[in-house]
Write an enzyme that holds these catalytic residues in place. Structure first.
Site, PDB file in Angstrom:
ATOM      1  N   HIS A   1       0.811  -1.223   0.000  1.00  0.00           N
ATOM      2  CA  HIS A   1       0.000   0.000   0.000  1.00  0.00           C
ATOM      3  C   HIS A   1       0.846   1.275   0.000  1.00  0.00           C
ATOM      4  O   HIS A   1       0.711   2.092  -0.917  1.00  0.00           O
ATOM      5  CB  HIS A   1      -0.990  -0.044   1.170  1.00  0.00           C
TER       6      HIS A   1
ATOM      7  N   ASP B   1      -3.386   8.333  -1.392  1.00  0.00           N
ATOM      8  CA  ASP B   1      -3.747   7.291  -0.435  1.00  0.00           C
ATOM      9  C   ASP B   1      -5.190   6.832  -0.689  1.00  0.00           C
ATOM     10  O   ASP B   1      -5.497   5.646  -0.791  1.00  0.00           O
ATOM     11  CB  ASP B   1      -3.597   7.878   0.976  1.00  0.00           C
TER      12      ASP B   1
ATOM     13  N   ASP C   1     -21.496  12.483 -26.744  1.00  0.00           N
ATOM     14  CA  ASP C   1     -20.055  12.625 -26.536  1.00  0.00           C
ATOM     15  C   ASP C   1     -19.530  11.564 -25.572  1.00  0.00           C
ATOM     16  O   ASP C   1     -19.266  11.819 -24.411  1.00  0.00           O
ATOM     17  CB  ASP C   1     -19.686  14.031 -26.059  1.00  0.00           C
TER      18      ASP C   1
ATOM     19  N   HIS D   1       3.405   7.244   5.261  1.00  0.00           N
ATOM     20  CA  HIS D   1       2.179   7.946   5.670  1.00  0.00           C
ATOM     21  C   HIS D   1       1.373   7.222   6.751  1.00  0.00           C
ATOM     22  O   HIS D   1       0.616   7.844   7.485  1.00  0.00           O
ATOM     23  CB  HIS D   1       1.307   8.277   4.454  1.00  0.00           C
TER      24      HIS D   1
ATOM     25  N   GLU E   1       0.590   6.383  12.644  1.00  0.00           N
ATOM     26  CA  GLU E   1      -0.740   6.010  13.086  1.00  0.00           C
ATOM     27  C   GLU E   1      -0.820   4.525  13.458  1.00  0.00           C
ATOM     28  O   GLU E   1      -1.465   4.148  14.424  1.00  0.00           O
ATOM     29  CB  GLU E   1      -1.754   6.323  11.979  1.00  0.00           C
ATOM     30  N   ASP E   2      -0.164   3.686  12.660  1.00  0.00           N
ATOM     31  CA  ASP E   2      -0.391   2.244  12.805  1.00  0.00           C
ATOM     32  C   ASP E   2       0.734   1.451  13.469  1.00  0.00           C
ATOM     33  O   ASP E   2       0.575   0.267  13.737  1.00  0.00           O
ATOM     34  CB  ASP E   2      -0.630   1.613  11.415  1.00  0.00           C
TER      35      ASP E   2
HETATM   36 MN    MN Z   1      -2.979   4.632   3.784  1.00  0.00          MN
END
Ligand code: MN
Length: 742
Positions: free
Chosen positions: A63, A154, A274, A88, A92-93
């Site tokens: 990811h 993300d 279109d 990123h 947090e994780d």
């Molecule tokens: Mn993420």
């Protein structure tokens, strides 16, 4: 539980392969030392996520690598962003802290990661928290726009890999995406990402429609490609002849945009013309850009006729988000309109990658719309008076144009059309809530029902059990739902009130000795100039018509039998009788004797030539002609037989006589028009009045018309019965049976 067999060696290889692809994608922006930084970030992410797997079972590291790849390849971001994208999710994780990041990668990276971590829970069921988070998101945006861009990358990757998520998560994430991320991508000029986000959301939220359009597009693919080839070939040739270097190709429109068009215009897929656009991407020097674009435009419009209404020049004045392009719609082969977009490679890069590309070319666009926008955002954020919710309003107002999003007190989201009011919102939630609505609190401030909602408003509806829908509500609601609920409720209320009016009128008529029946009610309605009896009853109940006027009405309709004067002088009677009696008969000839004898056609039964009639001698009004089947006839003949004279019609043709018709039917559009057309145009008959009642699809009307005789009338009735929707047509048997003799 199924045992998961994982080939760790193969996974390691795959991870490295993906990492190398990332490096390749970022090559364009790499400077000295950058590769080392990216490697360092990759190692930290790989190590900290090592025990984590995605819902799909894949290693989690796929990811962040993919997000970094999108940032580099699809948004065009540089090393700092790639590093941040790789990292990123670590704060947090995983066990890694912001301090760790700062120590290894410096302040700038740490701040961006901090921003990304903080905004990770933008949507929550508490709306003020949502707004607060949104504000945070924009604070960091103003601080460093890369936070938003990485967040978009993300989100895009999460949307691309959502099939393993549970259904409810898919729906929640998809709606957030259309609500917030796609417009944000649009605002930042990331058109490709915006379209993909919309398509992916639609795939989960409207999967049937999505599949349908995708299948339709696929069915016609070969045909479309052939068409594009035919269309593009001559353009390529002339561009080449004139030594303009360019790429020319056809690009399919997104499924979401096709669906939007179908919904907006209410047309089926087949009528969306279109389905693709032609792009001409010129390889121009900066100083020749504008001239080259117009040269290409000239070539295209020499080949195909342009629609003058569809020329868009964003080359001379770029859009607020920096978009530059020349758009035209031309008539292609087979009479098909084709959109052609003309721009240079630089412009195309901006169009595809948006803001980041702008940075790259910053020297040439220092006063771009986006810079101004970021400046405005900063100003707003600095303003201590604007709370989070106010701020949300101002911001989102710019993101949407024809729809607004409103929060319930619990933070659920409702979509409404622009200009929707607090009352629309109430009806949108529940029709009872709308019907009882007396006001609303918008962002905790009390506002009237008619208050026009703004994007992002949080609305709480205030109700009262005494409230009921009002007529004037229709002046400010905009949603179809609110309008129809108000209308049906008003009609219901009117009917309830009218019911009271009906009783009042019934009592009044009784006291005036007027029979209460349908014919008389229609006559009274006509007399008081109401369109139908419901209006009559309703206005009686409201006290809007003076029931004393009924007496006036009665006298206007009065015929001799109400007077029933017993004081008629014998001599007078004899005089009239003698006048009637001619040399060879004692019968009054109607028509012929018009000049000599004073007689009138009674308005209680409106006799016309052909009817069986008799004359009745009145004291002050001469002789009145009644039909023998007039409801008054029996009584008159029984009680005043001595005043009856025989009468018959003469064969005069030119006179027209008033008669009444009762028409019932199924109320469909244009029924009245059809009826009146038969009467006025086909039969050239004059109408004196028409009153119509329509109740739940049943149509009931009374029409007073002038006819020559019974034959004429019969023909008219026959013709009217043939009108589609009409179920019965009858002549009034007695129009003023109301004037029953006492
Ligand atoms: Mn993420």
């Amino acid at each position: 539980m199924k045992e998961l067999v994982i080939d760790l060696e193969a996974e390691k290889k795959e991870i490295l392969k993906r990492y190398r692809a990332l490096l390749k994608a970022s090559k364009a922006t790499l400077q000295k030392g950058d590769k080392r930084l990216i490697r360092q970030a990759f190692n930290m992410a790989l190590d900290s996520h090592k025990d984590m797997r995605r819902k799909s079972g894949e290693p989690y590291i796929y990811h962040p690598i993919a997000v970094a790849q999108i940032a580099a390849e699809e948004i065009g971001l540089g090393t700092t962003s790639i590093v941040c994208a790789l990292l990123h999710d670590v704060v947090e994780d995983t066990a890694i802290t912001l301090d760790d990041i700062e120590r290894e990668f410096g302040k700038k990276v740490a701040r961006i990661i901090d921003g990304l971590t903080k905004i990770s829970g933008v949507f929550d069921y508490n709306s003020s928290l949502q707004a607060e988070n949104f504000r945070k998101m924009l604070l960091t945006l103003a601080d460093d726009v890369r936070v938003i861009l990485i967040k978009l990358a993300d989100r895009l990757h999460n949307m691309r890999t959502m099939e393993f998520m549970p259904r409810d998560k898919q729906l929640k994430i998809s709606s957030e995406t259309v609500y917030l991320y796609a417009p944000l991508a649009h605002r930042l000029g990331l058109y490709a990402i915006k379209s993909e986000l919309e398509d992916l959301s639609m795939k989960y939220m409207e999967s049937e429609t999505y599949k349908f359009i995708a299948r339709k597009l696929n069915e016609k693919k070969a045909e479309r490609e052939l068409y594009i080839k035919t269309f593009v070939e001559p353009i390529r040739e002339i561009l080449h002849d004139q030594e303009l270097k360019a790429e020319v190709y056809g690009r399919p429109k997104s499924i979401h945009s096709i669906w939007n068009k179908m919904r907006k215009k209410g047309i089926p897929f087949e009528e969306v013309y279109d389905l693709f656009a032609i792009r001409i991407i010129l390889d121009s020097k900066l100083e020749n850009e504008k001239a080259d674009c117009w040269k290409a435009y000239s070539i295209v419009t020499d080949l195909y006729r342009p629609n003058p209404d569809r020329l868009r020049d964003w080359v001379s004045s770029p859009k607020g988000n920096g978009y530059e392009s020349l758009h035209t719609t031309v008539m292609g082969p087979k009479g098909q309109w084709v959109e052609v977009q003309i721009r240079t490679q630089r412009m195309n890069e901006i169009a595809e990658k948006g803001f980041a590309a702008h940075w790259k070319y910053k020297e040439s666009s220092s006063d771009s719309g986006l810079d101004q926008w970021i400046h405005k955002v900063r100003e707003m954020l600095k303003n201590p008076d604007s709370n989070a919710l106010d701020f949300l309003d101002d911001f989102k107002m710019n993101l949407f144009s024809d729809e607004i999003f409103i929060f319930t007190p619990k933070g659920a989201l409702m979509q409404l059309p622009t200009d929707a009011t607090a009352l629309d919102f109430a009806f949108e939630i529940h029709s009872d809530l709308g019907a009882r609505c007396i006001g609303a609190k918008v962002n905790h401030k009390l506002v009237p029902l008619s208050y026009k909602l703004q994007n992002g408003d949080q609305v709480e509806i205030i109700t009262s059990s005494k409230q009921a829908p009002k007529e004037d509500w229709l002046n400010f609601v905009v949603t179809a739902k609110a309008k129809s609920k108000i209308k049906s409720s008003l009609k219901e209320e009117k009917r309830r009130v009218a019911e009271e009016g009906k009783e009042i009128l019934e009592r009044k008529l009784k006291s005036l000795k007027i029979t209460y029946n349908s014919d008389n009610i229609h006559k009274i309605a006509f007399y008081f100039k109401f369109q139908n009896t419901l209006d009559l009853f309703y206005n009686v109940a409201l006290g809007k018509i003076d029931l004393k006027d009924l007496k006036e009405f009665q006298s206007s309709e009065r015929t001799v039998e109400q007077n029933s004067p017993k004081t008629i002088e014998a001599a007078q009677l004899e005089g009239i009788m003698n006048k009637v009696k001619t040399k060879d008969s004692d019968t009054l000839l109607i028509g012929e004797d018009l000049q000599k004898i004073d007689y009138k056609l009674s308005s209680c039964c409106n006799p016309i030539p052909g009817d069986d009639v008799f004359g009745f001698i009145t004291i002050n009004d001469g002789i009145k002609i009644h039909r023998t089947n007039c409801p008054n006839a029996t009584k008159l003949m029984a009680n005043y037989g001595y005043r009856v004279v025989k009468a018959k019609w003469t064969s005069q043709k030119e006179l027209a006589f008033l008669t009444g018709l009762r028409i019932t039917g199924i109320d469909e559009v244009g029924l009245i028009n059809k009826i009146t057309t038969v009467i006025s145009n086909d039969f050239k008959v004059n109408m004196r009045s028409i009153t119509v009642d329509s109740d739940e699809g049943i149509f009931e009307g009374s029409i007073m018309v002038y006819v020559n005789d019974t034959q004429h009338l019969e023909n008219l009735i026959k013709k009217l019965r043939q009108v589609r929707g009409v179920t019965s047509v009858t002549r009034f048997e007695s129009e003023s049976a109301m004037h029953k003799a006492s």
